[in-house]
Design a protein around this motif. Sequence first.
Motif, PDB file in Angstrom:
ATOM      1  N   ILE A 131       2.140  -7.138  11.620  1.00  0.00           N
ATOM      2  CA  ILE A 131       2.532  -7.277  10.215  1.00  0.00           C
ATOM      3  C   ILE A 131       1.532  -6.530   9.349  1.00  0.00           C
ATOM      4  CG2 ILE A 131       2.879  -8.929   8.342  1.00  0.00           C
ATOM      5  CD1 ILE A 131       3.424 -11.011  10.688  1.00  0.00           C
ATOM      6  N   ILE A 132       2.040  -5.684   8.479  1.00  0.00           N
ATOM      7  CA  ILE A 132       1.159  -4.917   7.592  1.00  0.00           C
ATOM      8  C   ILE A 132       1.511  -5.188   6.143  1.00  0.00           C
ATOM      9  CG2 ILE A 132       0.230  -2.657   7.013  1.00  0.00           C
ATOM     10  CD1 ILE A 132       0.997  -1.622   9.638  1.00  0.00           C
ATOM     11  N   ARG A 133       0.532  -5.649   5.400  1.00  0.00           N
ATOM     12  CA  ARG A 133       0.725  -5.848   3.956  1.00  0.00           C
ATOM     13  C   ARG A 133       0.291  -4.596   3.210  1.00  0.00           C
ATOM     14  NH1 ARG A 133       1.747 -11.152   4.086  1.00  0.00           N
ATOM     15  NH2 ARG A 133       0.252 -12.545   5.097  1.00  0.00           N
ATOM     16  N   GLY A 134       0.999  -4.296   2.141  1.00  0.00           N
ATOM     17  CA  GLY A 134       0.591  -3.203   1.260  1.00  0.00           C
ATOM     18  C   GLY A 134       0.888  -1.816   1.819  1.00  0.00           C
ATOM     19  N   LEU A 135       1.804  -1.747   2.776  1.00  0.00           N
ATOM     20  CA  LEU A 135       2.160  -0.438   3.335  1.00  0.00           C
ATOM     21  C   LEU A 135       3.091   0.287   2.358  1.00  0.00           C
ATOM     22  CD1 LEU A 135       2.014   1.559   5.657  1.00  0.00           C
ATOM     23  CD2 LEU A 135       3.822   0.291   6.808  1.00  0.00           C
ATOM     24  N   ARG A 136       2.609   1.374   1.819  1.00  0.00           N
ATOM     25  CA  ARG A 136       3.360   2.068   0.775  1.00  0.00           C
ATOM     26  C   ARG A 136       4.248   3.158   1.362  1.00  0.00           C
ATOM     27  NH1 ARG A 136      -0.885   3.221  -4.021  1.00  0.00           N
ATOM     28  NH2 ARG A 136       1.036   3.998  -4.915  1.00  0.00           N
ATOM     29  N   ASP A 137       5.233   3.552   0.561  1.00  0.00           N
ATOM     30  CA  ASP A 137       6.116   4.660   0.944  1.00  0.00           C
ATOM     31  C   ASP A 137       6.768   4.402   2.304  1.00  0.00           C
ATOM     32  OD1 ASP A 137       5.048   6.022  -1.369  1.00  0.00           O
ATOM     33  OD2 ASP A 137       3.290   6.472  -0.133  1.00  0.00           O
ATOM     34  N   PHE A 138       7.294   3.212   2.475  1.00  0.00           N
ATOM     35  CA  PHE A 138       7.931   2.845   3.740  1.00  0.00           C
ATOM     36  C   PHE A 138       9.153   1.983   3.450  1.00  0.00           C
ATOM     37  CE2 PHE A 138       8.830   0.745   7.638  1.00  0.00           C
ATOM     38  CZ  PHE A 138       8.213   1.424   8.680  1.00  0.00           C
ATOM     39  N   GLU A 139      10.337   2.546   3.557  1.00  0.00           N
ATOM     40  CA  GLU A 139      11.585   1.795   3.399  1.00  0.00           C
ATOM     41  C   GLU A 139      12.458   2.014   4.630  1.00  0.00           C
ATOM     42  OE1 GLU A 139      12.852  -0.370   1.405  1.00  0.00           O
ATOM     43  OE2 GLU A 139      11.207  -0.343  -0.050  1.00  0.00           O
ATOM     44  N   PRO A 140      12.680   0.951   5.422  1.00  0.00           N
ATOM     45  CA  PRO A 140      13.465   1.130   6.648  1.00  0.00           C
ATOM     46  C   PRO A 140      14.810   1.839   6.426  1.00  0.00           C
ATOM     47  CG  PRO A 140      12.429  -1.016   6.649  1.00  0.00           C
ATOM     48  CD  PRO A 140      12.118  -0.399   5.313  1.00  0.00           C
ATOM     49  N   LYS A 141      15.530   1.452   5.401  1.00  0.00           N
ATOM     50  CA  LYS A 141      16.837   2.100   5.160  1.00  0.00           C
ATOM     51  C   LYS A 141      16.678   3.602   4.939  1.00  0.00           C
ATOM     52  CE  LYS A 141      20.654   2.298   1.822  1.00  0.00           C
ATOM     53  NZ  LYS A 141      21.739   2.587   2.753  1.00  0.00           N
ATOM     54  N   HIS A 142      15.696   3.971   4.146  1.00  0.00           N
ATOM     55  CA  HIS A 142      15.477   5.392   3.871  1.00  0.00           C
ATOM     56  C   HIS A 142      15.066   6.143   5.150  1.00  0.00           C
ATOM     57  CE1 HIS A 142      14.404   4.324  -0.590  1.00  0.00           C
ATOM     58  NE2 HIS A 142      15.633   3.996  -0.254  1.00  0.00           N
ATOM     59  N   ILE A 143      14.184   5.519   5.913  1.00  0.00           N
ATOM     60  CA  ILE A 143      13.677   6.160   7.132  1.00  0.00           C
ATOM     61  C   ILE A 143      14.775   6.338   8.166  1.00  0.00           C
ATOM     62  CG2 ILE A 143      12.164   5.829   9.141  1.00  0.00           C
ATOM     63  CD1 ILE A 143      10.243   4.316   7.201  1.00  0.00           C
ATOM     64  N   PHE A 144      15.543   5.262   8.385  1.00  0.00           N
ATOM     65  CA  PHE A 144      16.480   5.281   9.509  1.00  0.00           C
ATOM     66  C   PHE A 144      17.855   5.825   9.145  1.00  0.00           C
ATOM     67  CE2 PHE A 144      13.680   1.542  10.697  1.00  0.00           C
ATOM     68  CZ  PHE A 144      12.926   2.275  11.605  1.00  0.00           C
ATOM     69  N   GLU A 145      18.128   5.998   7.868  1.00  0.00           N
ATOM     70  CA  GLU A 145      19.461   6.483   7.483  1.00  0.00           C
ATOM     71  C   GLU A 145      19.406   7.810   6.744  1.00  0.00           C
ATOM     72  OE1 GLU A 145      21.996   3.453   5.885  1.00  0.00           O
ATOM     73  OE2 GLU A 145      21.226   1.953   7.291  1.00  0.00           O
TER      74      GLU A 145
END
Length: 297
Positions: free
Chosen positions: A17-31
């Motif tokens: 688990i990582i808190r404060g991880l920026r510029d990371f959206e699963p939907k954007h990454i995987f789609e």
Amino acid sequence: MGAVNALEIIDKNGKVIIRGLRDFEPKHIFECGQCFRWNLEDDGSYTGVAYDRVLNVRKDGDTVIFDNVNIEDFNNIWVGYFDLNNDYGKIKHDLAGRDEVIKDAINFGHGIRILRQEPWEILISFIISANNAIPRIKKSVERLSKNFGQYLGRYRGKDFYNFPNAEEISRLSEEQIESCSVGFRAKYILGAARKVIDENIFLEQLRELNSEDCYNTLIEFKGIGPKVANCILVFAMGKIEACPVDIWIKRVMEHFYFHEDTPNKKIEQFARQKFGQYTGYAQQYLFYYARELKIGK
DNA sequence: CCCCAGGCAGTTA
DNA sequence: TAACTGCCTGGG
């Protein structure tokens, strides 16, 4: 020490688990069209296969939860896979200053990251992508894995398999490959596997080549043209200055910049001049923006 | 039924 | 080297 090491990472019960991880959206990454083995679950998370592992990814507020993983694999595999030590804030800031079009595209797909995927799987996946649709590409890759890959294990009641390697595919018949709904591309897939085996090609080593040499090697494969070669460069070889021009990039670029039918070569030149070393990132923001909003269609 | 989807190879001129 | 054409498949 990379940027991710500065964040608070919790390792427990098969989760990282990582808190404060920026510029990371699963939907954007995987789609955003770069990968074919990640699927949306009912709870909004995504489950996928890479590097012989099954992983589930979920975002909750500013926290990203990686499930079905230990800290060793996370550090050795997934930090690189998700490009977590790369500062996307800097990239986005630099790109967004170039014009309003890319600025809007970045705002729309702000959580995109370019995944560092496995060269062989990506090579075959993008051969399959030619004149094809994403859901069907995913179905074909899935069938190849299920029918001819190695069993990896179960997760959430489903069985998972890795993508068959070049040797495994080289032993198949064209009919066996066709049975995975790849159509006329079956001969290219089999040919690519045989070429890799017969010529003793180590695709991972192509990463060490410069972009042009890497491109020239890839385009020798039947079924790999300019667009597919550039996709392999960006999505598996770390050559982020490359620019795959597909139908959506063509549409969005003609819509905003050219206002007329324009050859792909000219679009590629224009993009590389405008976005420089960040062309591959810009391409990905523009692709997601155009495809989701159907710009230029 | 037709149309098209993240192009490519093969053929022509 | 640019311009054409057919292509597996399956969802709309």
